[in-house]
Scaffold this motif. Structure first.
Motif, mmCIF file in Angstrom:
data_model
loop_
_atom_site.group_PDB
_atom_site.id
_atom_site.type_symbol
_atom_site.label_atom_id
_atom_site.label_comp_id
_atom_site.label_asym_id
_atom_site.label_seq_id
_atom_site.Cartn_x
_atom_site.Cartn_y
_atom_site.Cartn_z
ATOM 1 N N GLU A 229 0.804 -1.215 0.000
ATOM 2 C CA GLU A 229 0.000 0.000 0.000
ATOM 3 C C GLU A 229 0.841 1.271 0.000
ATOM 4 O OE1 GLU A 229 -3.205 0.486 -0.323
ATOM 5 O OE2 GLU A 229 -3.660 -1.655 -0.498
ATOM 6 N N TYR A 232 1.837 2.555 -6.056
ATOM 7 C CA TYR A 232 1.282 1.738 -7.142
ATOM 8 C C TYR A 232 2.402 1.017 -7.883
ATOM 9 C CZ TYR A 232 -3.301 3.848 -6.506
ATOM 10 O OH TYR A 232 -4.508 4.231 -5.968
ATOM 11 N N LYS A 251 -4.467 7.151 3.866
ATOM 12 C CA LYS A 251 -5.902 6.858 3.872
ATOM 13 C C LYS A 251 -6.160 5.736 4.858
ATOM 14 C CE LYS A 251 -9.779 5.514 0.888
ATOM 15 N NZ LYS A 251 -10.195 5.205 -0.499
ATOM 16 N N SER A 265 -3.059 3.344 4.034
ATOM 17 C CA SER A 265 -2.528 3.288 2.666
ATOM 18 C C SER A 265 -2.005 4.656 2.277
ATOM 19 C CB SER A 265 -3.613 2.860 1.681
ATOM 20 O OG SER A 265 -3.139 2.943 0.348
ATOM 21 N N LYS A 267 -0.642 4.928 -1.051
ATOM 22 C CA LYS A 267 -0.900 5.004 -2.495
ATOM 23 C C LYS A 267 -2.338 5.407 -2.812
ATOM 24 C CE LYS A 267 -2.167 0.189 -3.619
ATOM 25 N NZ LYS A 267 -1.728 -1.029 -4.327
ATOM 26 N N GLN A 268 -3.271 5.058 -1.921
ATOM 27 C CA GLN A 268 -4.668 5.374 -2.204
ATOM 28 C C GLN A 268 -5.017 6.835 -1.965
ATOM 29 O OE1 GLN A 268 -7.742 2.577 -1.027
ATOM 30 N NE2 GLN A 268 -6.263 0.906 -0.913
ATOM 31 N N THR A 269 -4.044 7.617 -1.500
ATOM 32 C CA THR A 269 -4.254 9.063 -1.408
ATOM 33 C C THR A 269 -3.853 9.748 -2.718
ATOM 34 O OG1 THR A 269 -2.024 9.518 -0.553
ATOM 35 C CG2 THR A 269 -3.747 8.980 1.060
ATOM 36 N N SER A 272 -4.580 6.739 -9.090
ATOM 37 C CA SER A 272 -4.038 5.470 -9.562
ATOM 38 C C SER A 272 -3.583 5.620 -11.006
ATOM 39 C CB SER A 272 -5.106 4.385 -9.472
ATOM 40 O OG SER A 272 -6.141 4.631 -10.414
#
Length: 393
Positions: A229, A232, A251, A265, A267-269, A272
């Motif tokens: 996480e 990406y 996140k 996470s 990467k989820q901020t 993508s």
């Protein structure tokens, strides 16, 4: 017989001077020398010395900066001076008296289960040395609620500790931060868990790194960002992209109150690769792509790096196509029209048909195929994508 005479002589001298080993006496500084203080006992007519090591624990200190002739304070009578008595009858200690008094207070704190404050003065094998009025030892395993490998950053810090073991007669004092940190963390977790929910994006600071991820401090509570996480892109080691004390935005994925764990996470901020690649695309756009794989129900076409869309078999041509491989091959460059983009499921529906708005029946069939594709969670799998390739090998 000689030993008895010496003992008797000592008792006589003690009675004459009024000073006994172990007594606490008031002294006055007479002379400050490089390695010791020459002092006189108040109202006793007895002199002695306080070696530097018995006056301060700071080996680099200059006694002339710490004391001057005429200063008065209390000292502990350690022993009689042996051999040359030019400097007096006794050896005194200030540091040991301070330690004795400190141990008395520390014993009370221990019995009352109170925390104590102290300064970490050094790192040794297996732990840290702490000054809490008396010298204590903080084992490495009790520094925090997680393993600490680098002790040096703690030196010089003033922190709170719990006393786990104390024996004044042996000058033994074992301290712990782990229990204290755990109690603080539990209280902090309860406070934090009431303020954050899965889906929230919050600010944090990287606390420490492991092989499997990064622990991020959210304000007294750490949450785990698993290595998968962090980005990406593929991350071999968290330390390749993160460093301790780095500020990060995370996140919240999960808050496990029962086990006091928070999943985060990084990467989820961020957008993508799919969102980045499709940010400028809308239904109706025509783009070029490369056929990456063929299945019985359609062709997967890459329209941006790592982003593929499905051309259903019914959308390959205005003419009837039995299977995609009848008209297409892997690596073919084709022109496709975007029918729809589903950002949540990261799916793109494409068409290679000529755009003929008069062909109502064809459009109705395309719309139905698109709806079936978007609504079906099992529209395709990895096996579907590479299935035909496996058959051909």
């Amino acid at each position: 017989m000689a030993d008895n005479n010496e003992i008797m002589m000592k008792d006589i001298l003690d009675e004459l001077t009024g000073v006994n080993i172990g007594d606490v006496v008031g002294v006055e500084v007479l002379v400050v020398e490089d390695g010791q203080l020459v002092v006189g006992v108040d109202n006793a007519g007895v002199e002695g010395v306080i070696p530097k090591r018995e006056f301060t624990a700071d080996r680099s200190a200059n006694l002339k900066d710490l004391a001057k002739a005429g200063d008065h304070f209390e000292a502990l009578v350690l022993r009689r001076a042996g051999g040359d008595k030019e400097n007096g009858e006794f050896i005194f200690s200030v540091t040991r008296l301070a330690a004795r008094k400190a141990f008395e207070q520390l014993q009370k704190d221990f019995e009352a289960d109170k925390s104590v404050e102290g300064k970490i003065t050094g790192a040794v094998r297996g732990g840290l040395l702490v000054d809490v009025g008396a010298r204590g030892f903080l084992p490495a395993s009790l520094i925090s609620d997680h393993y600490v490998s680098n002790l040096k950053p703690y030196v010089g810090q003033t922190l709170e500790f719990k006393i786990t073991e104390i024996d004044p007669s042996q000058n033994r004092l074992i301290l712990s931060r782990k229990d204290f940190v755990t109690e603080k963390r539990e209280a902090a977790f309860e406070n934090i868990s009431e303020k954050i929910m899965p889906g929230d994006v919050v600010e944090g600071k990287v606390a420490h790194l492991t092989k499997f991820g990064a622990f991020v401090d959210l304000g007294g509570v750490t949450g785990l960002v698993h290595i998968s996480e962090i980005s990406y892109k593929r991350v071999e080691k968290p330390s390749d992209v993160l460093s301790p004390e780095q500020d990060v935005k995370v996140k919240v994925l999960e808050v496990d109150s029962e086990n006091q764990r928070i999943a985060l996470s990084i990467k989820q901020t961020q957008p993508s690769p799919f969102e980045q690649a499709t940010s400028d695309l809308v239904a109706g756009d025509v783009v070029e792509g490369t056929v990456k794989s063929l299945t019985d129900f359609g062709a997967f076409v890459e329209i941006a790096s790592g982003v593929q869309g499905l051309v259903h078999v019914s959308e390959i041509s205005n003419d009837h196509v039995r299977v995609p491989s009848d008209v297409l091959s892997v690596n073919d460059r084709v022109e496709v029209r975007v029918l729809s983009i589903d950002t949540d499921s990261q799916r793109i529906s494409l068409s290679m048909k000529a755009d003929d708005s008069n062909e109502a029946a064809s459009n109705q069939e395309s719309a139905q195929n698109e709806a079936d594709y978007m609504d079906n969670d099992d529209s395709f799998s990895i096996g579907d994508i590479i299935g035909d390739e496996l058959k051909n090998n």
